[in-house]
Design a protein around this motif. Structure first.
Motif, short mmCIF file in Angstrom:
data_model
loop_
_atom_site.label_atom_id
_atom_site.label_comp_id
_atom_site.label_asym_id
_atom_site.label_seq_id
_atom_site.Cartn_x
_atom_site.Cartn_y
_atom_site.Cartn_z
N ARG A 83 -3.68 9.45 31.67
CA ARG A 83 -4.36 10.63 31.13
C ARG A 83 -5.75 10.28 30.61
O ARG A 83 -5.98 9.19 30.10
CB ARG A 83 -3.55 11.25 29.99
N THR A 137 -4.50 15.87 34.26
CA THR A 137 -3.71 14.66 34.01
C THR A 137 -2.73 14.87 32.85
O THR A 137 -1.83 14.06 32.66
CB THR A 137 -4.62 13.46 33.70
N ILE A 138 -2.95 15.96 32.08
CA ILE A 138 -2.05 16.30 30.97
C ILE A 138 -1.14 17.43 31.42
O ILE A 138 -1.61 18.52 31.73
CB ILE A 138 -2.85 16.73 29.72
#
Length: 374
Positions: free
Chosen positions: A85, A251-252
């Motif tokens: 992340r 990415t989260i």
């Protein structure tokens, strides 16, 4: 003849004792990682991210944590913390973690000491934010103070004791509200710019920023322009990191139950949350609490945009009650039903959005007692 110093009041002595007790409990019970629940690691990740920010610039916003901070970890405990992340926090918020991270990395502090000092720092900030909030709420009577004692203080203490630096933007934003109540709008404008530069969830204070700007302009255009320029400069630091983050937020995972993406999937939580926010804001607006009503909507917007969730994410839902306390003088306090609306929004909204078995404002204490996250 020398005058004797005034004796502290019982209230001051009690507050001092409680604060000292909380800090002492944290020192005794904190894990080697620093947090009180023996589980959370956000502060450890931020300590390494701050090293990367200083040495490698905005790479932390464009590259995953594992790559951006490679070789800069103060100790092995800072590795493998969501390595895929990016870092969705403004530069100033990251830099607040830099001194202790550097001291640990340089070998001046043992890892466990640095980690515990990091969370102790945020606990101190949390207590300061809570005490300022109670100062703001106190003139408005028992319903205002009841919510402050049962929701505001526990939420802040739990967040700070477990290393979540969200308490910093609450502290600065509450200080800005106090400045407004003391007819210092230019100071409030600067503080709100600082608030925005610390954390993205400070967006909840956006209506207060407009309120402060208008009040500063009426008080004097010169000060308004000067304070506005400082605030804009601070906000631009956060805006720059937001631009650098573009395209990497995926990415989260969007596991927040009320994240806006769930609207398209037919989930019931987002529309229920939106209807609650509209209802409470409409009720406050009906009673001419414009800034409190707008802050409910901005708090809802923060929750709808937030991709992840946890009890520390509910702090924006408490801000409307603080704004309610600041919007009218103590000589004309809000009626009890308005406090029920503000605290009810914080309680019901949190339960819809975050689905904890208990109110999120106390969940951290359950975690500590049980020794693991429920």
């Amino acid at each position: 003849m020398a005058r004797s110093l005034p004796r502290p009041s019982r209230g001051t002595a009690l507050v001092t004792l409680l604060v000292a007790g909380l800090l002492g409990v944290h020192v005794l019970l904190a894990s080697p990682g620093g947090d009180l629940s023996h589980h959370y690691t956000d502060h450890l990740r931020h300590m390494a991210e701050s090293q990367a920010l200083v040495e490698r610039g905005f790479a932390i916003y464009r590259q995953p944590y594992g790559e951006a901070a490679r070789g800069l970890f103060p100790c092995p405990e800072h590795e493998w913390l969501f390595p895929d992340r990016t870092a969705p926090y403004p530069p100033l918020g990251m830099l607040l973690h830099w001194p202790l991270g550097w001291l640990e990395r340089a070998g001046y502090l043992a890892p466990a000491t640095a980690h515990r000092l990091m969370t102790l720092q945020w606990l101190v900030v949390a207590l300061a934010a809570g005490l300022l909030g109670l100062v703001l709420l106190r003139p408005h009577g028992r319903w205002a103070l009841a919510g402050g004692a049962l929701l505001l203080m526990p939420g802040l203490v739990g967040s700070g004791a477990n290393g979540f630096y969200d308490v910093a933007y609450v502290l600065v934003g509450t200080a800005a509200l106090l400045a407004l109540t003391r007819e210092r709008p230019a100071t409030a404008v600067v503080l709100l710019g600082l608030c925005a530069a610390v954390h993205f969830r400070a967006l909840v204070f956006a209506p207060v920023g407009l309120w402060a700007l208008l009040a500063a302009w009426r008080a004097g255009r010169g000060k308004a322009l000067a304070s506005g320029a400082v605030a804009v400069g601070l906000v631009l630091t956060a805006a720059a990191s937001a631009a650098a983050l573009s395209g990497t937020l995926e990415t989260i995972p969007a596991d927040n139950p009320v994240h806006v993406s769930h609207l398209l999937r037919g989930k019931s939580s987002p529309p229920a949350f939106i209807l609650l926010a509209l209802g409470v804001s409409g009720y406050l607006l009906r009673h001419r609490y414009l800034w409190s009503a707008l802050t409910v909507l901005s708090g809802a917007l923060v929750a709808l945009m937030d991709r992840s969730h946890g009890y520390w994410h509910v702090l924006p839902l408490l801000v409307p009650a603080l704004v309610l306390a600041a919007e009218r003088p103590a000589s004309a306090p809000p009626a009890p039903r308005l406090w029920w609306a503000a605290w009810g929004w914080a309680l019901v909204g949190a339960l819809i959005a975050f689905r904890y078995p208990l109110t999120p404002y106390w969940q951290w204490l359950v975690d500590v007692i049980r020794g693991h996250v429920v």
